[in-house]
Structures are given as structure tokens and as C-alpha cells.
Motif scaffolding. Structure first.
Motif, PDB file in Angstrom:
ATOM      1  N   GLU A  78      29.363  -0.378  24.427  1.00  0.00           N
ATOM      2  CA  GLU A  78      30.658  -0.809  23.907  1.00  0.00           C
ATOM      3  C   GLU A  78      30.585  -2.166  23.225  1.00  0.00           C
ATOM      4  OE1 GLU A  78      33.422   1.436  27.303  1.00  0.00           O
ATOM      5  OE2 GLU A  78      33.268  -0.747  27.249  1.00  0.00           O
TER       6      GLU A  78
ATOM      7  N   GLU B 105      29.679  -1.007  19.871  1.00  0.00           N
ATOM      8  CA  GLU B 105      30.654  -0.076  19.300  1.00  0.00           C
ATOM      9  C   GLU B 105      31.851   0.004  20.255  1.00  0.00           C
ATOM     10  OE1 GLU B 105      32.919   1.603  17.523  1.00  0.00           O
ATOM     11  OE2 GLU B 105      31.132   1.866  16.266  1.00  0.00           O
ATOM     12  N   PRO B 106      32.856  -0.864  20.074  1.00  0.00           N
ATOM     13  CA  PRO B 106      34.003  -0.922  21.001  1.00  0.00           C
ATOM     14  C   PRO B 106      34.757   0.389  21.143  1.00  0.00           C
ATOM     15  CG  PRO B 106      33.976  -2.839  19.560  1.00  0.00           C
ATOM     16  CD  PRO B 106      32.944  -1.906  19.029  1.00  0.00           C
ATOM     17  N   ASP B 107      34.686   1.271  20.146  1.00  0.00           N
ATOM     18  CA  ASP B 107      35.413   2.533  20.206  1.00  0.00           C
ATOM     19  C   ASP B 107      34.618   3.650  20.898  1.00  0.00           C
ATOM     20  OD1 ASP B 107      37.574   1.451  18.857  1.00  0.00           O
ATOM     21  OD2 ASP B 107      36.733   1.937  16.892  1.00  0.00           O
ATOM     22  N   PHE B 108      33.460   3.314  21.432  1.00  0.00           N
ATOM     23  CA  PHE B 108      32.633   4.318  22.096  1.00  0.00           C
ATOM     24  C   PHE B 108      33.365   4.907  23.300  1.00  0.00           C
ATOM     25  CE2 PHE B 108      29.558   5.360  25.482  1.00  0.00           C
ATOM     26  CZ  PHE B 108      28.848   6.370  24.839  1.00  0.00           C
ATOM     27  N   GLU B 109      33.335   6.246  23.427  1.00  0.00           N
ATOM     28  CA  GLU B 109      33.933   6.937  24.568  1.00  0.00           C
ATOM     29  C   GLU B 109      32.830   7.549  25.413  1.00  0.00           C
ATOM     30  OE1 GLU B 109      36.989   9.667  23.570  1.00  0.00           O
ATOM     31  OE2 GLU B 109      38.094   8.233  22.315  1.00  0.00           O
TER      32      GLU B 109
ATOM     33  N   ARG C  97      27.338  10.733  19.427  1.00  0.00           N
ATOM     34  CA  ARG C  97      27.216   9.491  18.673  1.00  0.00           C
ATOM     35  C   ARG C  97      25.761   9.269  18.286  1.00  0.00           C
ATOM     36  NH1 ARG C  97      31.456   6.006  18.252  1.00  0.00           N
ATOM     37  NH2 ARG C  97      30.107   5.313  16.547  1.00  0.00           N
TER      38      ARG C  97
ATOM     39  N   TYR D  39      31.084  -9.917  25.318  1.00  0.00           N
ATOM     40  CA  TYR D  39      31.897  -8.714  25.531  1.00  0.00           C
ATOM     41  C   TYR D  39      32.345  -8.608  26.993  1.00  0.00           C
ATOM     42  CZ  TYR D  39      33.473  -3.908  25.702  1.00  0.00           C
ATOM     43  OH  TYR D  39      34.248  -2.787  25.892  1.00  0.00           O
TER      44      TYR D  39
ATOM     45  N   ARG E  18      40.736  -4.371  31.659  1.00  0.00           N
ATOM     46  CA  ARG E  18      40.132  -3.094  32.063  1.00  0.00           C
ATOM     47  C   ARG E  18      40.383  -2.803  33.540  1.00  0.00           C
ATOM     48  NH1 ARG E  18      36.023  -1.132  28.901  1.00  0.00           N
ATOM     49  NH2 ARG E  18      35.323   0.944  29.486  1.00  0.00           N
TER      50      ARG E  18
END
Length: 295
Positions: free
Chosen positions: A164, A167-171, A264, A281, A289
Motif C-alpha cells: 500500500e 499503491e494506496p489503492d491496493f486491495e 495486480r 506510510y 485504520r
């Protein structure tokens, strides 16, 4: 039938295998020389094997966790900033895991050792390809075993945060313990990880068992280690290095599997974070969170 001995004493999981022999006199002599609490088991094979177990600390209930801010600050004040940040997040993850799990089933097996967190960070190839960095973060935190429990679960969480940070949008693919999919693809990685780290710390003890014609060693959670599948005949320092490398490779494979399952593939060749990017981060990207959702 396979000749099996237990790595942890069946009635006392805080006692682990320290010495084995076919001689009662030798095992009793080793017991007399021990400075720790001990237990003995005689395995009634055709040629009996006697195993000495030592215990260094009592198992505590998760209800005894009390990592308040002042206590934690006192323990980590001498660490560099990176170690402090990771320590805070690891403790938060541990507390979240306890909160989600049944406290009666969640045990504390050792003391919290925050100084080992900095050692873990010092052995990561920061800036290497993302699967390498994420896998090494996970591997080295597990190898140093700084928390009193949940080192694998929190290690996987840190792998996720590492991804993350790039890539902050990683799920993250589901890894919850109550999910059948988790048991299908995550559990084998954890089981093999536990085999590797157990052999890493015990190659000479396991070699001794192998010479006594023992086939299997079973650690807690029913995880069995078939001795013939591992190279045991090496100096213990060589084993520490060899099996650490194997464990890092194992966790790097896991990181790659995570990215592939998340579809991904574009991140497989992405450069991983620097140490500072990862720490930034952890400090700024996780403020709101709820870590309970990760367990």
C-alpha cells in the motif's frame, strides 16, 4: 509406522525440545545440568528415545496484554525512529488480533522484544522490486519474532502495508482466518514458514533425533516436520543463514502470489518503497485504520 516426537511438550507448550538420547543416564545427566525448568518424555519405540524439554517462561492469557502508551514508549525510546513506528503499529495489530479472536484461545508465549524490530528492518532490501521488499519485510519480522504471539498474522499485515505504501489503492485478497479461501491459499504458506523457522533454530537437535531414527517432529497446531526433507548436517550458524534465505524466498513467493491473486500484475515489477517511504506510510497513511478488519 513413523516414529514421531513432539517439539513442544504435549501438556506444556512453553516447554520445547532441547536434547534427546537413547540413554536414560545421559538424559538425566543433561537434566541435572540444565538451569531451566525441565520435563522428560520417554517414547516407547522398539528402541526407546528419551527427550528433555525446557521451559523459559510461563504462558499468559491475552487478557494480560497491557501495552499502554507509557509502557511502550519506555521500551522503544532507544530505537531509531523507524523501529519506534513499526513497533507501535505491530502492537496495535496484536491488540486488534486479540480483540477479534477469542481471548481464551489467544496465548502469550514470550516477552515483547522491540529491539528485534530494528534488526528486521536492517535486513530488508529497500528499493528492490516490490515483491522482494514486501516479502523481506514479512520474513524478517517473522524471523525476529518480536511479539509474544501473532507474528505471522502481523507479518502478513505489514506485507500489505508495504504494498500500500507504493499503491494506496491496493486491495488485499481476503486472508481472514474464518474464510475458506484463506485456508486454501494462505495457510500452506504459514505452515511451511513455521516448518522453516523451527528447523532453522533446531537443526542440530533434529539431526540428533534423525540419528535416533525419528522420522517426524510435531510442533503445536499439529504441524509436522519430516526430518528427511531438510538438510540438518551443518553448523548451527550456517543453518541460521541458510534457512533465513529460504524463508525470505518463501515470503517473497507469497508476496508475488498476493499480487497475482489481487490481479495486480502491474505491481510485480514496480520498485518497492524505501525505508523512509514505508515508515511515512505507517505514520501518516494508517491514522484512521481499524486494524480489526484485517483479522
Amino acid at each position: 509406522m513413523a516414529r514421531l516426537v513432539f517439539y513442544h511438550h504435549p501438556q506444556a507448550e512453553n516447554f520445547s525440545l532441547k536434547f534427546s538420547s537413547a540413554s536414560v543416564a545421559e538424559i538425566l545427566s543433561q537434566r541435572e545440568q540444565s538451569d531451566e525448568s525441565t520435563k522428560l518424555i520417554g517414547y516407547p519405540f522398539e528402541t526407546p528415545v528419551y527427550v528433555l524439554y525446557e521451559g523459559e517462561s510461563e504462558i499468559e492469557s491475552a487478557q494480560d496484554i497491557d501495552f499502554d502508551q507509557e509502557w511502550l514508549s519506555d521500551r522503544i525510546r532507544d530505537l531509531p525512529r523507524a523501529g519506534q513506528v513499526v513497533a507501535f503499529r505491530l502492537v496495535e495489530l496484536l491488540e486488534a488480533a486479540v480483540d477479534v479472536r477469542d481471548e481464551d484461545e489467544f496465548r502469550l508465549y514470550k516477552e515483547f522484544e522491540p529491539q528485534k524490530i530494528q534488526q528486521a528492518l536492517d535486513h530488508v532490501s529497500w528499493g528492490a522490486p516490490l515483491p522482494t521488499v514486501a516479502g523481506e519485510v514479512m520474513s524478517n519480522l517473522i524471523l525476529r519474532h518480536s511479539l509474544p504471539n501473532a507474528n505471522h498474522r502481523t507479518g502478513i499485515a505489514m506485507l500489505q502495508f508495504c504494498i500500500e505504501s507504493v499503491e494506496p489503492d491496493f486491495e488485499m485478497p481476503r486472508t481472514h482466518v474464518d474464510d475458506d479461501t484463506w485456508r486454501e491459499w494462505v495457510d500452506p504458506y504459514i505452515v511451511d514458514s513455521k516448518r522453516l523457522i523451527t528447523v532453522r533454530r533446531n537443526n542440530l537437535r533434529f539431526k540428533q533425533l534423525e540419528e535416533l531414527n525419528v522420522d517426524l517432529v510435531e510442533r503445536k497446531d499439529g504441524i509436522q516436520i519430516r526430518l528427511a526433507e531438510f538438510e540438518l548436517d551443518m553448523h548451527w550458524r550456517e543453518a541460521l543463514s541458510e534457512y533465513a534465505e529460504q524463508h525470505e524466498s518463501h515470503c517473497t513467493d507469497f508476496a508475488q502470489s498476493v499480487l497475482e491473486r489481487a490481479e495486480r500484475d502491474d505491481l510485480l515489477d514496480r520498485q518497492g518503497p524505501t525505508k523512509q517511504e514505508f515508515i511515512t506510510y505507517l505514520e501518516d497513511g494508517l491514522v484512521e485504520r481499524d486494524f480489526r478488519e484485517m483479522f
